[in-house]
Design a protein around this motif. Structure first.
Motif, mmCIF file in Angstrom:
data_model
loop_
_atom_site.group_PDB
_atom_site.id
_atom_site.type_symbol
_atom_site.label_atom_id
_atom_site.label_comp_id
_atom_site.label_asym_id
_atom_site.label_seq_id
_atom_site.Cartn_x
_atom_site.Cartn_y
_atom_site.Cartn_z
ATOM 1 N N ARG A 76 9.169 13.918 -13.411
ATOM 2 C CA ARG A 76 8.577 12.998 -12.451
ATOM 3 C C ARG A 76 8.629 11.597 -13.034
ATOM 4 O O ARG A 76 8.314 11.395 -14.203
ATOM 5 N N GLY A 77 9.041 10.650 -12.221
ATOM 6 C CA GLY A 77 9.150 9.290 -12.704
ATOM 7 C C GLY A 77 8.481 8.314 -11.763
ATOM 8 O O GLY A 77 8.314 8.571 -10.576
ATOM 9 N N TYR B 234 0.834 -1.208 0.000
ATOM 10 C CA TYR B 234 0.000 0.000 0.000
ATOM 11 C C TYR B 234 0.866 1.254 0.000
ATOM 12 O O TYR B 234 0.622 2.197 -0.740
ATOM 13 N N ILE B 235 1.883 1.249 0.861
ATOM 14 C CA ILE B 235 2.741 2.425 0.989
ATOM 15 C C ILE B 235 3.429 2.730 -0.339
ATOM 16 O O ILE B 235 3.497 3.881 -0.776
ATOM 17 N N PRO C 3 4.175 7.945 -5.063
ATOM 18 C CA PRO C 3 4.116 9.047 -6.042
ATOM 19 C C PRO C 3 3.180 10.169 -5.610
ATOM 20 O O PRO C 3 3.469 11.342 -5.811
ATOM 21 N N LEU C 4 2.046 9.809 -5.018
ATOM 22 C CA LEU C 4 1.128 10.836 -4.516
ATOM 23 C C LEU C 4 1.780 11.631 -3.384
ATOM 24 O O LEU C 4 1.642 12.851 -3.302
ATOM 25 N N TYR C 5 2.499 10.913 -2.532
ATOM 26 C CA TYR C 5 3.191 11.567 -1.413
ATOM 27 C C TYR C 5 4.253 12.534 -1.936
ATOM 28 O O TYR C 5 4.400 13.658 -1.435
ATOM 29 N N ALA C 6 4.980 12.135 -2.980
ATOM 30 C CA ALA C 6 6.005 12.997 -3.564
ATOM 31 C C ALA C 6 5.398 14.257 -4.146
ATOM 32 O O ALA C 6 6.013 15.321 -4.140
ATOM 33 N N GLU C 7 4.173 14.149 -4.653
ATOM 34 C CA GLU C 7 3.497 15.302 -5.256
ATOM 35 C C GLU C 7 2.667 16.085 -4.250
ATOM 36 O O GLU C 7 1.957 17.017 -4.617
ATOM 37 N N TRP D 47 11.711 4.709 -1.738
ATOM 38 C CA TRP D 47 11.494 6.157 -1.738
ATOM 39 C C TRP D 47 12.730 6.887 -2.272
ATOM 40 O O TRP D 47 12.628 7.809 -3.087
ATOM 41 N N ASP D 48 13.921 6.436 -1.852
ATOM 42 C CA ASP D 48 15.159 7.060 -2.329
ATOM 43 C C ASP D 48 15.312 6.897 -3.832
ATOM 44 O O ASP D 48 15.773 7.801 -4.535
#
Length: 495
Positions: free
Chosen positions: A177-178, A8-9, A14-18, A43-44
């Motif tokens: 964004r990737g 889930y995480i 990607p949503l968290y990054a945005e 994440w890194d």
């Protein structure tokens, strides 16, 4: 094997990054990243695929694009079941740009362009080393050029992409964004109006390269763009704010402003938001002896003071921390995106581009409210506190630093995963809620050792992101004290 929570995480990263996740979801992601090494590595990897949109030769005082190490400050964990409920309306389509069929059309940035049929459909595939690369589509707007591409499999690194036109003009890449090293959305400068075709070059290695030539019709989007030069001025006692230009395109609304403060040293610097960006006065006194090479930039700027700062904004940020734009015609707030702030060749001047989602074509009146603006006065004597973490990672200090009409008490300081955290209190000051200290973290030689950000989740707490994580001795200096300026707004009426 990945746990269900990890799955889930990773889908939500990607949503968290945005910065598109709800506050509870954000807290849950950060809590998970604090203890899960595997997901933190994922994440890194995602961060490495998001290139810095600012030129590398510019000193960046602060950069917050949604991929800073905010997971270092964690406070609560939310059950995954709650997390899923909270994210149900967050627009997963934006994060899952899948095989060119889903480009995030639920996101406001693309809704109007899609409705008007302004995307350039390309759908061309070429060999890219051992993989294939497909250039799906593009949007060539009056404020930016955006291309969407995908690889047939995960690449070892994000491809380097250049964009040129048929006249040989090269367009600077602003951001990228990737997702999983396969799907990419890249943003460049807007094309010249006379451009008829562009060349897209991709390169990862000598063996992995591809070229595309794409016909474009820039006028197709330009006809839906409104450009206004209002030249509205707020002439305050120690600050002049000028609204120079507003651009209403199909993918973005931009406001361009200029901030000027006195060159008589009465103002030590200007701050945008609560400690998010700080621009110190950069004028230097002329000397009869020519300065050493590289010490001064054109216009008298100290080279170390020149900066370009990108700040990512979220709708859930408190008032004052971000700009706000209201569509008075539709009677609703327009989604905020980011701000770009830059010093110019003139001392004591900063330009800003504030970016929001596009507004409907029938909008007739907009109201812009600026983020909190602080004017800083130099702290007399530059009082300081010495910090020594050689024996322990937390210091209880209760040290007093004199400040204008009062004092600042440095309560405690502690080290935590590459950051130095500072808790302070303002005492005996007039309206302390309108004052903001600016601290410098230095070594014994006076060299800067970290970049400061205010922790918006905990009052009167400063976080320094350390340049050298192994450093243990510091000199904490009160550099300046900022006073909040009255809130300013600009109303734009369109004919």
């Amino acid at each position: 094997m990945l746990s269900q929570e990890c799955k889930y995480i990773r889908e939500l990263l990607p949503l968290y990054a945005e910065k598109l996740t709800a506050p509870d979801v954000t807290a849950a992601i950060e809590a998970h990243l604090s203890h899960c090494t595997a997901c933190r590595e994922e994440w890194d990897i995602l961060l490495r695929n998001l290139p810095d949109p600012l030129p590398p030769d510019q000193e960046t005082a602060s950069l917050d694009k949604g991929f800073s190490a905010i997971f270092l400050k964690l406070r609560k964990t939310v059950a995954v079941a709650v997390l899923l409920l909270a994210v149900s309306g967050a627009g997963l389509a934006y994060a899952s740009y899948n095989a060119g069929k889903n480009i995030g059309l639920d996101d406001p940035a693309w809704r109007f362009a899609q409705e008007l049929g302004l995307f350039t459909e390309i759908n061309e595939t070429k060999a890219f080393g051992e993989l294939q690369v497909t250039l799906d589509k593009g949007l060539f707007d009056s404020t930016r050029s955006v291309i969407f591409l995908r690889l047939s499999g995960a690449g070892a690194q994000m491809p380097q992409v250049s964009l040129t036109d048929d006249a040989g003009n090269t367009y600077e890449q602003r951001s990228g964004r990737g997702w999983r090293n396969r799907y990419f959305m890249l943003e460049f400068e807007p094309l010249h109006l006379e451009t008829e075709q562009v060349h897209v070059n991709l390169a990862a290695t000598k063996e992995a390269a591809a070229d595309f030539t794409v016909p474009v019709d820039v006028l197709k989007t330009a006809q839906y763009t409104t450009i206004v030069y209002p030249h509205q001025v707020k002439d305050l006692p120690e600050l002049k704010i000028t609204l120079e230009k507003a651009v209403l395109s199909v993918s973005e609304t931009q406001y361009r402003l200029k901030f000027d403060w006195p060159m008589d040293y009465s103002v030590a610097g200007l701050g945008v938001g609560k400690g998010a960006a700080y621009f110190p006065t950069s004028i230097v006194q002329a000397s009869e002896t020519p300065p050493p090479g590289g010490m001064l930039a054109p216009g008298g700027l100290r080279s170390g003071y020149a900066s370009a700062v990108g700040l990512g904004y979220r709708m859930d940020q408190p008032p004052g921390h971000r700009p706000a734009l209201y569509d008075l015609t539709a009677k609703q707030e327009v989604q905020v995106e980011m701000g770009e702030y830059k010093t110019t060749e003139f001392p004591c001047q900063v330009t800003a581009i504030l970016k929001f989602a596009p507004v409907p074509q029938d909008t007739r009146q907009l109201e812009l409210i600026l983020p909190a603006i602080y004017l800083y006065k130099e702290a007399k004597g530059k009082p300081f506190v010495k910090l020594d973490f050689r024996e322990r990672n937390e210091l209880v200090l209760n040290k007093t630093l004199p400040a204008a009409s009062g004092r600042i008490i440095v309560r405690k300081a502690w080290l935590e995963e590459g950051t130095l955290n500072l808790q302070y209190a303002l005492e005996s000051l007039e309206q302390p809620e309108t004052l903001l200290p600016h601290f410098e973290l230095l070594d014994a030689a006076g060299m800067k050792k970290g970049t400061a950000h205010f922790d918006t989740g905990q009052e009167n707490t400063v976080v320094f992101y350390l340049y050298e994580q192994e450093a243990r001795q510091f000199k904490l200096t009160l550099d300046a004290l900022g006073r909040l300026s009255p809130p300013e707004k600009f109303t734009l009426t369109l004919d």
